[in-house]
Design an enzyme around this catalytic site. Structure first.
Site, mmCIF file in Angstrom:
data_model
loop_
_atom_site.group_PDB
_atom_site.id
_atom_site.type_symbol
_atom_site.label_atom_id
_atom_site.label_comp_id
_atom_site.label_asym_id
_atom_site.label_seq_id
_atom_site.Cartn_x
_atom_site.Cartn_y
_atom_site.Cartn_z
ATOM 1 N N LYS A 120 1.008 -1.613 0.028
ATOM 2 C CA LYS A 120 0.342 -0.259 -0.250
ATOM 3 C C LYS A 120 0.505 0.921 -0.396
ATOM 4 C CE LYS A 120 -4.147 -2.053 1.507
ATOM 5 N NZ LYS A 120 -5.368 -1.327 2.773
ATOM 6 N N LYS A 202 -7.065 -14.459 -8.999
ATOM 7 C CA LYS A 202 -8.550 -14.473 -8.410
ATOM 8 C C LYS A 202 -9.423 -13.668 -9.162
ATOM 9 C CE LYS A 202 -9.713 -14.525 -3.610
ATOM 10 N NZ LYS A 202 -9.245 -13.573 -2.567
ATOM 11 N N LYS A 205 -12.242 -7.790 -6.908
ATOM 12 C CA LYS A 205 -12.920 -5.717 -6.930
ATOM 13 C C LYS A 205 -11.993 -4.889 -7.620
ATOM 14 C CE LYS A 205 -12.983 -4.853 -2.290
ATOM 15 N NZ LYS A 205 -13.647 -4.559 -1.216
#
Ligand code: TRP
Length: 338
Positions: A120, A202, A205
């Protein structure tokens, strides 16, 4: 003489869900769909973690709206808000309070090793704030506040759960058995659903829109996305995730949604084209999501009801959280309250 049955204490499951982005078919099959089945055997707590969400910049109106939407999705997918505790993290002050205390029992070196922090920080290089760094400590506080026995975690959160266990054990080592040490909960059912465009990855979103089916996609969109799903060129409908990831993914989706076993589906569709496979898959997905979507529409139109649920559940959550928090505050030596 009637037998008196002592109500047994059920194990506690705690899960935190970020109110960011769209939930996908992958989330539904891998998690949501099974949650309602856990309600009878466990005391389930589903916390909408808006405090974690602000470790990256959020638009306030969007964040507020998404918290409501997430609550509605949870209820629409079968969670009974009377049985399971669905609430917003920011409504329960104990999360922040315990988090501070646990900060003082967590080492910089431990947090420095967290791979999600590193990812991040690289992704949000212009906003590497302290909250991003101590994110796992807040997560530990979430879990430990409720004396959680089990935490359903995907691979991406395993390292954070390990840290939570380490911090809890460290604290218990100094002050006695204050915290229950949580275990990872590995779902018995629920297959892994892959991206429609890159079926070796996978479904996520955070990938482009055409790679996933969103829970609230309308039937036309679902049909279009599945029609465009990547398959392969040998034209045979067969389950072989290694060599035929696209076709296998569609078969897994159908099977997970109750269309039959992979074997029976392959037998039934043998010799047919991928067009048929995709139409069948789209039919299954549309039919499976329809009741959820209908229920969602009703709930989201009734903000008063949703607010009532969140308020009510926040009260219960505050009560439970404070039981642990008061114990912890006493142990560390905070001044007593009259
Ligand atoms: N960090 C988790 C995620 O990004 C969300 C989360 C916050 C969580 N608190 C939690 C998950 C406690 C499990 C338990 O997915």
């Amino acid at each position: 003489m009637s037998e008196i049955i002592k109500p047994e204490k059920k194990p506690i499951i705690f899960s935190g869900i970020q109110p960011s982005g769209t939930l996908t078919l992958g989330n539904y099959i891998g998690a949501l769909k099974n949650f309602s089945l856990l309600q009878d055997d466990y005391d389930c707590i589903y916390c909408i973690v808006d405090m974690h969400a602000i470790t990256v910049r959020q638009n306030p109106a969007d964040l507020r709206r998404r918290c409501m939407e997430l609550a509605a999705i949870y209820i629409a997918s079968g969670l009974d808000p009377k049985k399971s505790l669905i609430y917003c993290q920011s409504h329960v002050t104990g999360h922040a309070e315990l988090s501070w205390i646990l900060n003082c029992f967590t080492y910089m070196g431990e947090l420095n090793r967290m791979t999600q922090y590193k990812d991040k920080a690289a992704k949000h290089a212009d906003n590497i704030n302290a909250g991003l760094f101590t994110y796992p400590v807040l997560m530990a506080a979430d879990i430990l506040l409720f004396q959680t026995n089990m935490v359903p975690v995907g691979v991406d959160q395993k390292q954070h759960l390990e840290l939570c266990r380490d911090v809890a054990q460290r604290f218990n080592g100094v002050y006695g058995n204050v915290f229950t040490i949580p275990e990872p909960y590995i779902a018995k059912v629920g297959s892994k659903i892959m991206s429609l465009q890159e079926p070796t990855r996978k479904m996520s979103k955070s990938d482009p829109d055409d790679t996933f089916v969103a829970l609230l996609d309308d039937p036309d969109t679902i049909r279009r996305k599945i029609k465009r799903a990547v398959t392969d060129s040998d034209g045979e409908i067969r389950y072989d995730p290694e060599n035929k990831p696209g076709v296998s993914n569609l078969l897994s989706i159908m099977s997970a949604l109750g269309a039959g076993s992979i074997e029976s589906l392959t037998a039934e569709l043998a010799g047919q084209g991928y067009g048929t496979l995709k139409t069948r898959t789209a039919d299954c997905v549309i039919a499976a999501l329809e009741p959820l979507q209908n229920e969602y529409k009703k709930l989201i139109a009734d903000k008063g009801y949703l607010q009532g649920i969140l308020d009510e559940n926040a009260k219960t959550a505050n009560y439970l959280a404070n039981k642990t928090l008061r114990k912890v505050q006493k142990k560390v030596g905070f001044a007593s309250r009259g």
